[in-house]
Design an enzyme around this catalytic site. Sequence first.
Site: not given
Length: 594
Positions: A265, A403-405, A410
């Site tokens: 992130r 992406f990456e949550g 987040n």
Amino acid sequence: MSENKSIKGGEFLIRETKAEDIFIPEEFDEEQRMIAQSCKDFNDRQVLPNIDTLDTHDRELSIKLMKEAGELGLLGISVPEEYGGFGQNFVTSMLTTEEMGKGYGFAVTFSAHTGIGTLPILYFGTEEQKKKYLPKLASGEYIGSYALTEAGAGSDPNSGTTNATLSEDGKHYILNGAKIWITNGGIADLFIVYAKIDDDKNLSAFIVERDTPGFTIGNEEEKMGIKAASTVQIYFDNVKIPAENLLGPRNGGFKIALYILNLGRIKLSGATVGAGKATITHSVQYANERKQFGQLISSFGAIKYKLAEMVIRNFASESLTYRASQNIDDASEALIAEGTEKDKADIEAIRQFAIEASIAKVFGSEALDYIVDEAVQTYGGMGYSAEMPVERAYRDSRINRIFEGTNEINRMLIVAELLKRGLKGELDLLTPAKAVAGELMQIPEFGSPAMDYFEEKRKYIVNFKKAILMVAGAALQKFTNTLQDEQEILMGVSDMIMCTYAAESTLLRIEKLSKMYDENKIGIYKDILNVHITDMAAKINKFGVDLVNYFAKGDEKQGMLMGMKRFTKVASVDVVSARRRIADKLIEDNQYNF
Ligand SMILES: Cc1cc2nc3c(=O)[nH]c(=O)nc-3n(C[C@H](O)[C@H](O)[C@H](O)COP(=O)(O)OP(=O)(O)OC[C@H]3O[C@@H](n4cnc5c(N)ncnc54)[C@H](O)[C@@H]3O)c2cc1C
């Protein structure tokens, strides 16, 4: 390390930070700048001239470029020297991520490999696993990828159904299932695959090599953007994984996945800063060439507004990203000084700053989406042409919010993690929250003592934090056991937190710069700060007022609305002229140079 430097993750909300205690990108040293220059040269010479071909899913070319990056040492920045890398600290790796972030979809190939593809082994591997794989990953002999997502398990990855069973002789795990959306999947040699062993509650992680029988790789997905990055589905049909390729403990894969996502992130945010700078440069250069109504479009106020706003958002994003990155390095160093092993110290430092990593991811991805959108607008019809760089930038940026949550996940994590730390006693949120509630009962003091420029801004930040504590504290009281179901509150509070962190990071950077630059040079940065703080105050106010109107009633509501007004009050600023001056500097420099 000074007392103030040892700040804990999330603690910024309840503690004042001094300008001298944060790292700012202007402090990168000669060696770090040389590493960044190597990345820039590589991008300029090898990636950008080939970007059209890379966008056609040319796997051979992607592999060739990755190997060249490996030969130049760019893949081993974070890998310790004993495993063939350069063992640079986190903040240096962020600088390389920023520079490589200018490489469109190839930046995703690069960062998936160096981040989520390599770091699970670096941080969680056994000595044998590290010796076997890290030198190959650092040199580019192997390309790495990270396979967590499944068709039925995206934001909720622990619900995946890919399964592993230990063979009767205990020598292998037999893997069955499928993963989707796997970045680098088409070109990777090594996959970090997450699967549940038998009926385990949590995932375990496995190192899977490409040529293992029963393991197949699907076709390239046809995507909106980042076409230069390979994205595929992968399938496991009774794939025999050597038992020694279990990564970390059984049931420990979910934890690994989350730790690595925290890293991914903040790295993503570094890449957005680089992409933002490149896009701003394209925009101003176009605006300085294109004439309409007999004038350069860069002379129009409407275009100046966009250009200035792009700069301000990217500057804020950069400030908070490097501040948090250095916090991670400092926390790791402190742990090492106490006797913790380097790997464990790094992991704990990253865990500590999970809140800041999520903030950076959301703020950076949304800043970049604003920048690329207004870049297309600045180009007008040409912005819609596939021949223009901003068209690709526009399409490539969009994935960062997914992406990456996702940014929703987040945002929720930011608040959930803060509350968790409050409940565990790691952060004392209660005392300051009570103090704010008490302050609301008191008659406000009118007229404040004369303050200098930065002192006044610091006072605003203190008040923004009070606004957050007031709203979050009251919401928690109201919805003690059901707050997790009140997602609009979580989102709103999270936005208030992000605005505050961005405003504080920008302020502290510019305050630090004011000691390095003369009065002439600092003026433009004060313009950035004035506009940014004005905007953040208005946003914090809006989020807070909306929430108070939802959950508070009667006198409590009136008191809190007055509190919101008081805590988000900032001096009036002529932001129109300030934005014009920021745009004028950009227009004169004809490139991003802040
Ligand atoms: C180009 C690309 C590359 C990728 N690369 C990789 C990779 O290398 N490795 C890998 O493992 N994965 C990868 N992914 C997968 C990515 O991480 C997931 O797509 C992402 O986590 C979202 O999951 P999902 O697509 O299932 O969406 P969903 O989880 O179905 O979400 C859909 C929407 O619902 C929202 N939502 C979901 N749950 C909640 C909730 N509890 N509360 C509120 N809102 C919610 C989401 O925010 C989103 O807006 C990639 C995806 C893409 C598109």
